[in-house]
Scaffold this motif. Structure first.
Motif, short mmCIF file in Angstrom:
data_model
loop_
_atom_site.label_atom_id
_atom_site.label_comp_id
_atom_site.label_asym_id
_atom_site.label_seq_id
_atom_site.Cartn_x
_atom_site.Cartn_y
_atom_site.Cartn_z
N SER A 163 -3.10 -7.01 11.43
CA SER A 163 -3.75 -6.02 12.32
C SER A 163 -2.91 -5.68 13.54
CB SER A 163 -5.12 -6.55 12.76
OG SER A 163 -4.97 -7.78 13.45
N GLY A 164 -2.14 -6.67 14.05
CA GLY A 164 -1.32 -6.42 15.23
C GLY A 164 -1.95 -6.95 16.50
N ALA A 165 -2.55 -8.15 16.41
CA ALA A 165 -3.12 -8.80 17.61
C ALA A 165 -1.99 -9.08 18.60
CB ALA A 165 -3.79 -10.12 17.21
N ILE A 166 -2.34 -9.10 19.88
CA ILE A 166 -1.32 -9.26 20.94
C ILE A 166 -0.49 -10.53 20.73
CG2 ILE A 166 -2.95 -10.33 22.57
CD1 ILE A 166 -1.40 -8.71 24.75
N LEU A 215 7.45 3.03 11.43
CA LEU A 215 7.01 3.73 10.24
C LEU A 215 5.72 3.07 9.76
CD1 LEU A 215 8.63 5.84 8.43
CD2 LEU A 215 8.98 3.92 6.90
N GLY A 216 4.72 3.87 9.45
CA GLY A 216 3.45 3.28 9.02
C GLY A 216 3.00 3.86 7.69
N VAL A 217 2.46 3.01 6.83
CA VAL A 217 1.90 3.47 5.56
C VAL A 217 0.44 3.03 5.54
CG1 VAL A 217 2.13 3.45 3.04
CG2 VAL A 217 4.15 3.03 4.48
N VAL A 218 -0.48 3.99 5.42
CA VAL A 218 -1.90 3.66 5.39
C VAL A 218 -2.33 3.54 3.92
CG1 VAL A 218 -4.24 4.37 6.06
CG2 VAL A 218 -2.31 4.86 7.58
N GLY A 219 -2.80 2.36 3.55
CA GLY A 219 -3.25 2.18 2.17
C GLY A 219 -3.33 0.71 1.80
N ASP A 220 -3.69 0.47 0.55
CA ASP A 220 -3.87 -0.89 0.04
C ASP A 220 -2.51 -1.47 -0.37
OD1 ASP A 220 -4.53 -3.18 -1.29
OD2 ASP A 220 -6.02 -2.26 -2.62
N PHE A 221 -2.18 -2.61 0.21
CA PHE A 221 -0.87 -3.20 -0.08
C PHE A 221 -0.74 -3.56 -1.57
CE2 PHE A 221 -2.87 -7.28 -0.33
CZ PHE A 221 -1.99 -8.07 -1.05
N ASN A 222 -1.89 -3.87 -2.22
CA ASN A 222 -1.87 -4.25 -3.64
C ASN A 222 -1.25 -3.15 -4.49
OD1 ASN A 222 -3.25 -6.89 -3.93
ND2 ASN A 222 -4.87 -5.78 -2.83
N LYS A 223 -1.42 -1.90 -4.05
CA LYS A 223 -0.84 -0.78 -4.79
C LYS A 223 0.55 -0.47 -4.25
CE LYS A 223 -5.20 1.47 -5.79
NZ LYS A 223 -6.17 2.26 -5.10
N ILE A 224 0.67 -0.46 -2.91
CA ILE A 224 1.92 0.02 -2.28
C ILE A 224 3.09 -0.93 -2.51
CG2 ILE A 224 2.99 0.62 -0.06
CD1 ILE A 224 0.06 1.43 0.81
N VAL A 225 2.86 -2.23 -2.33
CA VAL A 225 3.99 -3.18 -2.40
C VAL A 225 4.64 -3.21 -3.79
CG1 VAL A 225 4.60 -5.64 -2.21
CG2 VAL A 225 3.30 -4.53 -0.39
N PRO A 268 -3.98 -1.75 15.35
CA PRO A 268 -3.04 -1.73 16.48
C PRO A 268 -1.57 -1.88 16.08
CG PRO A 268 -4.81 -3.32 16.84
CD PRO A 268 -5.01 -2.78 15.47
N ILE A 269 -1.31 -2.44 14.91
CA ILE A 269 0.09 -2.64 14.47
C ILE A 269 0.83 -1.29 14.42
CG2 ILE A 269 -0.40 -2.52 11.95
CD1 ILE A 269 2.07 -4.99 13.55
N ILE A 325 2.21 -1.76 6.81
CA ILE A 325 1.35 -1.28 5.71
C ILE A 325 -0.04 -1.85 6.00
CG2 ILE A 325 0.90 -1.31 3.22
CD1 ILE A 325 3.92 -1.84 2.81
N ASN A 326 -1.02 -0.96 6.18
CA ASN A 326 -2.37 -1.40 6.51
C ASN A 326 -3.37 -0.35 6.03
OD1 ASN A 326 -4.80 -2.14 8.06
ND2 ASN A 326 -3.39 -3.54 9.10
#
Ligand SMILES: Cc1cc2nc3c(=O)[nH]c(=O)nc-3n(C[C@H](O)[C@H](O)[C@H](O)COP(=O)(O)OP(=O)(O)OC[C@H]3O[C@@H](n4cnc5c(N)ncnc54)[C@H](O)[C@@H]3O)c2cc1C
Length: 335
Positions: free
Chosen positions: A279-282, A311-321, A304-305, A297-298
């Motif tokens: 998530s990108g906690a402090i 560069l950001g990718v919005v989606g399910d890591f199970n598919k993207i990775v 917050p990450i 990837i989130n």
């Protein structure tokens, strides 16, 4: 105390099995910068056995002088032997500042010396600066990382600090740098040697320290389980990278503590940091935000990450990775 008697920035440069540890070189780089503001010298303190031939390397990485102690008692780190030697070096040279790496050794040695030298120590600093009054300003996270505290040691000398590996940057090596190399012979009191080194057991020979990795594929609670981390492992293999983790996955027992990134883990500065399902906690950001390139990837577009990602990718890591891994493998084969 007359503070004007205390001069120069001393850096304790760690060696393990005779190998100079990178954090020592990083601190020499920072000390070089601070010394220019103070108009003082950088002095490397180098302790061990049969280490004399490495002193020139410390000059090449920013030391103006090296004070080395070379004797069998100092071959391996032992608290009492090292504390006696450094306290004597400090009594002789009266350093203005002493810097240590916040490693297991530095975290043991720093407090012992601060008590022995009757001065303060600020542990785990992430920033070092010089004030207008030429005092050292030592900044570290406080209250669970929710605020940064800047601490000064104005009444006592030396001013002492430990700094985490990976936070400061070493200077580019300059083989033309010259400097004075001085031997120091400690006078030990063996009656105080209460601990004997019986044997050394290395944790895991095959595994690389994540602070040394050029690429980190890091997973968080969104990755969730061992099977998820296997997907990250496959991607890491393709990229010749290491797998690291957020604290959530360490607390869950999925990943070991030595790969935890963050305030209570390690500070990393790789060329590429991939934050997957994090998530990108402090407290996590504190350990990785200085990375050269951050890809997140989130599946939550508001995580917050994305605030620190290049560069950001919005989606399910199970598919993207797996898709990303497949594509990279294909491109590498074509090359
Ligand atoms: C004193 C203190 C010290 C701490 N030290 C550290 C530390 O050193 N390091 C550290 O990391 N934390 C540390 N923490 C904990 C920190 O506050 C967070 O709780 C932790 O970082 C959260 O980990 P996470 O991002 O993996 O999990 P979460 O915050 O739960 O985030 C999971 C993320 O995964 C995403 N996600 C879920 N499923 C998927 C999916 N299928 N695909 C893609 N994305 C998905 C979610 O959208 C979410 O953003 C510390 C806390 C305290 C109080």
């Amino acid at each position: 105390m007359d503070k004007s008697n205390y001069k120069n920035i001393f850096v304790f440069v760690e060696q393990r099995d005779g190998v100079i540890q990178p954090v020592g070189l990083e601190l020499l780089g920072k000390a070089h910068e601070l010394a220019q503001i103070l108009g003082e010298k950088v002095v490397a303190m180098f302790l061990g056995h049969n280490i004399k031939n490495q002193c020139q390397t410390l000059i090449e990485y920013g030391a103006d002088e090296v004070v080395y102690a070379d004797c069998p008692e100092l071959k391996d780190y032992l608290t009492e032997q090292y504390s006696q030697a450094i306290a004597q070096i400090s009594d002789k040279y009266l350093p203005n500042i002493i810097l240590f790496g916040a490693t297991t050794i530095g975290r043991d040695l720093g407090p012992r010396l601060s008590a022995r030298l009757a001065t303060g120590l600020t542990a785990d600093c992430t920033k070092l600066e010089i004030s207008e009054e030429k005092e050292l300003m030592m900044t570290r996270p406080a209250f669970g990382g929710n605020l940064m505290a800047t601490i000064m040691c104005t009444e006592h000398r030396p001013q002492m600090s430990t700094v985490r590996p990976g936070v400061m940057q070493k200077m580019a090596r300059d083989t033309s740098r010259k400097g004075e190399i001085m031997e120091f012979k400690p006078v030990f009191d063996p009656s105080k040697f209460a601990v004997k080194l019986v044997k050394k057991v290395k944790a895991d020979k095959g595994k690389m320290d994540i602070t040394e990795a050029k690429i980190l594929v890091s997973g968080g609670r969104g990755v969730g389980c061992k099977e998820g981390f296997e997907k990250l492992g496959a991607l890491a293999k393709t990229l010749n990278a290491q797998v690291s983790s957020s604290r959530a996955m360490v607390d869950a027992g999925v990943m070991p503590h030595d790969v935890q990134v963050g305030q209570t883990g390690k500070t990393v500065r790789p060329n590429l940091y991939m934050a997957i399902g994090i998530s990108g906690a402090i407290q996590h950001l504190a350990g990785m935000e200085e990375s050269d390139l951050i890809i997140a990837i989130n599946r939550d577009k508001d995580a917050p990450i994305f605030g620190v990602a290049d560069l950001g990718v919005v989606g399910d890591f199970n598919k993207i990775v797996p898709l990303l891994n497949e594509r990279l493998q294909k491109e590498m084969q074509e090359k």
